[in-house]
Enzyme design. Structure first.
Site, PDB file in Angstrom:
ATOM      1  N   LYS A 186       0.839  -1.197   0.000  1.00 55.44           N
ATOM      2  CA  LYS A 186       0.000   0.000   0.000  1.00 55.44           C
ATOM      3  C   LYS A 186       0.884   1.260   0.000  1.00 55.44           C
ATOM      4  O   LYS A 186       2.101   1.176   0.230  1.00 55.44           O
ATOM      5  CB  LYS A 186      -0.921  -0.039   1.226  1.00 55.44           C
ATOM      6  N   TYR A 197     -12.228  -3.121  -3.782  1.00 51.67           N
ATOM      7  CA  TYR A 197     -12.802  -3.018  -2.438  1.00 51.67           C
ATOM      8  C   TYR A 197     -14.332  -3.008  -2.451  1.00 51.67           C
ATOM      9  O   TYR A 197     -14.951  -2.500  -1.505  1.00 51.67           O
ATOM     10  CB  TYR A 197     -12.250  -1.780  -1.729  1.00 51.67           C
ATOM     11  N   ASN A 215      -1.911  -0.184   6.974  1.00 50.75           N
ATOM     12  CA  ASN A 215      -1.326  -1.438   7.448  1.00 50.75           C
ATOM     13  C   ASN A 215      -0.449  -2.128   6.400  1.00 50.75           C
ATOM     14  O   ASN A 215      -0.304  -3.352   6.409  1.00 50.75           O
ATOM     15  CB  ASN A 215      -2.433  -2.358   7.979  1.00 50.75           C
ATOM     16  N   HIS A 271      -1.903  -5.506   1.318  1.00 48.11           N
ATOM     17  CA  HIS A 271      -3.139  -6.242   1.058  1.00 48.11           C
ATOM     18  C   HIS A 271      -2.758  -7.653   0.641  1.00 48.11           C
ATOM     19  O   HIS A 271      -1.769  -7.837  -0.084  1.00 48.11           O
ATOM     20  CB  HIS A 271      -3.919  -5.585  -0.092  1.00 48.11           C
ATOM     21  N   GLU A 320      -8.863 -10.338  -8.241  1.00 49.59           N
ATOM     22  CA  GLU A 320      -7.981  -9.194  -7.958  1.00 49.59           C
ATOM     23  C   GLU A 320      -6.775  -9.161  -8.909  1.00 49.59           C
ATOM     24  O   GLU A 320      -6.343  -8.083  -9.328  1.00 49.59           O
ATOM     25  CB  GLU A 320      -7.514  -9.264  -6.491  1.00 49.59           C
TER      26      GLU A 320
HETATM   27  P1  IDP Z   1      -7.577  -7.097   5.458  1.00 45.49           P
HETATM   28  O1  IDP Z   1      -6.745  -6.124   4.639  1.00 45.49           O
HETATM   29  O2  IDP Z   1      -6.870  -7.512   6.704  1.00 45.49           O
HETATM   30  O3  IDP Z   1      -8.122  -8.236   4.644  1.00 45.49           O
HETATM   31  P2  IDP Z   1     -10.264  -5.947   5.325  1.00 45.49           P
HETATM   32  O4  IDP Z   1     -11.312  -6.211   6.356  1.00 45.49           O
HETATM   33  O5  IDP Z   1     -10.399  -6.612   4.001  1.00 45.49           O
HETATM   34  O6  IDP Z   1      -8.833  -6.256   5.989  1.00 45.49           O
HETATM   35  O7  IDP Z   1     -10.226  -4.362   5.131  1.00 45.49           O
HETATM   36  C1  IDP Z   1      -9.554  -3.776   4.034  1.00 45.49           C
HETATM   37  C2  IDP Z   1      -8.696  -2.633   4.556  1.00 45.49           C
HETATM   38  O8  IDP Z   1      -9.539  -1.604   5.085  1.00 45.49           O
HETATM   39  C3  IDP Z   1      -7.782  -2.999   5.737  1.00 45.49           C
HETATM   40  O9  IDP Z   1      -6.577  -3.598   5.328  1.00 45.49           O
HETATM   41  C4  IDP Z   1      -7.570  -1.646   6.380  1.00 45.49           C
HETATM   42  O10 IDP Z   1      -6.625  -0.856   5.642  1.00 45.49           O
HETATM   43  C5  IDP Z   1      -8.940  -1.020   6.229  1.00 45.49           C
HETATM   44  N1  IDP Z   1      -9.814  -1.287   7.380  1.00 45.49           N
HETATM   45  C6  IDP Z   1     -10.506  -2.436   7.640  1.00 45.49           C
HETATM   46  N2  IDP Z   1     -11.244  -2.347   8.759  1.00 45.49           N
HETATM   47  C7  IDP Z   1     -11.023  -1.105   9.240  1.00 45.49           C
HETATM   48  C8  IDP Z   1     -11.511  -0.398  10.395  1.00 45.49           C
HETATM   49  O11 IDP Z   1     -12.311  -0.914  11.196  1.00 45.49           O
HETATM   50  N3  IDP Z   1     -11.053   0.870  10.576  1.00 45.49           N
HETATM   51  C9  IDP Z   1     -10.181   1.471   9.706  1.00 45.49           C
HETATM   52  N4  IDP Z   1      -9.711   0.851   8.603  1.00 45.49           N
HETATM   53  C10 IDP Z   1     -10.115  -0.426   8.377  1.00 45.49           C
HETATM   54 MG    MG Z   2      -9.439  -8.080   2.952  1.00 48.27          MG
END
Ligand code: IDP
Ligand code: MG
Length: 137
Positions: A10, A50, A117, A120, A131
């Site tokens: 990212k 997304y 974070n 992805h 994807e």
């Molecule tokens: P993942 O990347 O661990 O699979 P997902 O639930 O698919 O997590 O969410 C996609 C991205 O959205 C996450 O990597 C993070 O950057 C962001 N995200 C997910 N949940 C939250 C939240 O509760 N607060 C803020 N950002 C979030």
């Molecule tokens: Mg995800």
């Protein structure tokens, strides 16, 4: 065909100069990198990528974040690579992601509406193939 996954470094990972460290972990684990490209995401790609999160409170901040700078797309290949990369990445929240993982070792909370974070990783074979199509055509 061997299992494949789509990894994105990212914008925070690219900006912090962590692309090499992330690739190192993927390769050191034993997966094969079969495609690698730095790119600027488009709104259209992110809407497709997304789609499952549309309507959630973090959706708009997430899209803005993903548009904020270059990303690096990686296709990695190997038996159980989807599960394996998600284990390497660690859980979504970097504050509590286990030490030893990419997010746990290299990430932190920055007090924003979206969790920055670093990576992805696809979560299923169907997601991975969908994807890879979005980012690598
Ligand atoms: P993942 O990347 O661990 O699979 P997902 O639930 O698919 O997590 O969410 C996609 C991205 O959205 C996450 O990597 C993070 O950057 C962001 N995200 C997910 N949940 C939250 C939240 O509760 N607060 C803020 N950002 C979030
Ligand atoms: Mg995800």
């Amino acid at each position: 065909m061997t299992e494949r996954t789509l990894i994105l470094v990212k914008p925070d990972g690219v900006a912090r100069g962590l692309t090499g460290e992330i690739l190192r972990r993927v390769e050191a684990k034993g997966y094969r990198v079969t495609a690698l490209s730095q790119m600027q995401a488009t709104q259209e790609q992110l809407a497709a990528h997304y789609a499952e999160h549309e309507g959630k409170p973090f959706y708009a901040p997430l899209v803005d974040f993903m548009l904020s700078g270059p990303i690096v797309g990686i296709v990695a290949e190997g038996d159980r690579v989807i599960e394996g990369f998600r284990a390497l990445a660690g859980s979504t929240e970097p504050t509590t992601a286990s030490p030893g993982t990419i997010r746990g070792d290299l990430g932190r909370d920055w007090g924003e509406k979206v969790q920055k974070n670093l990576v992805h990783g696809s979560d299923s074979v169907e997601s991975a193939e969908r994807e890879i199509g979005i980012w690598f055509g």
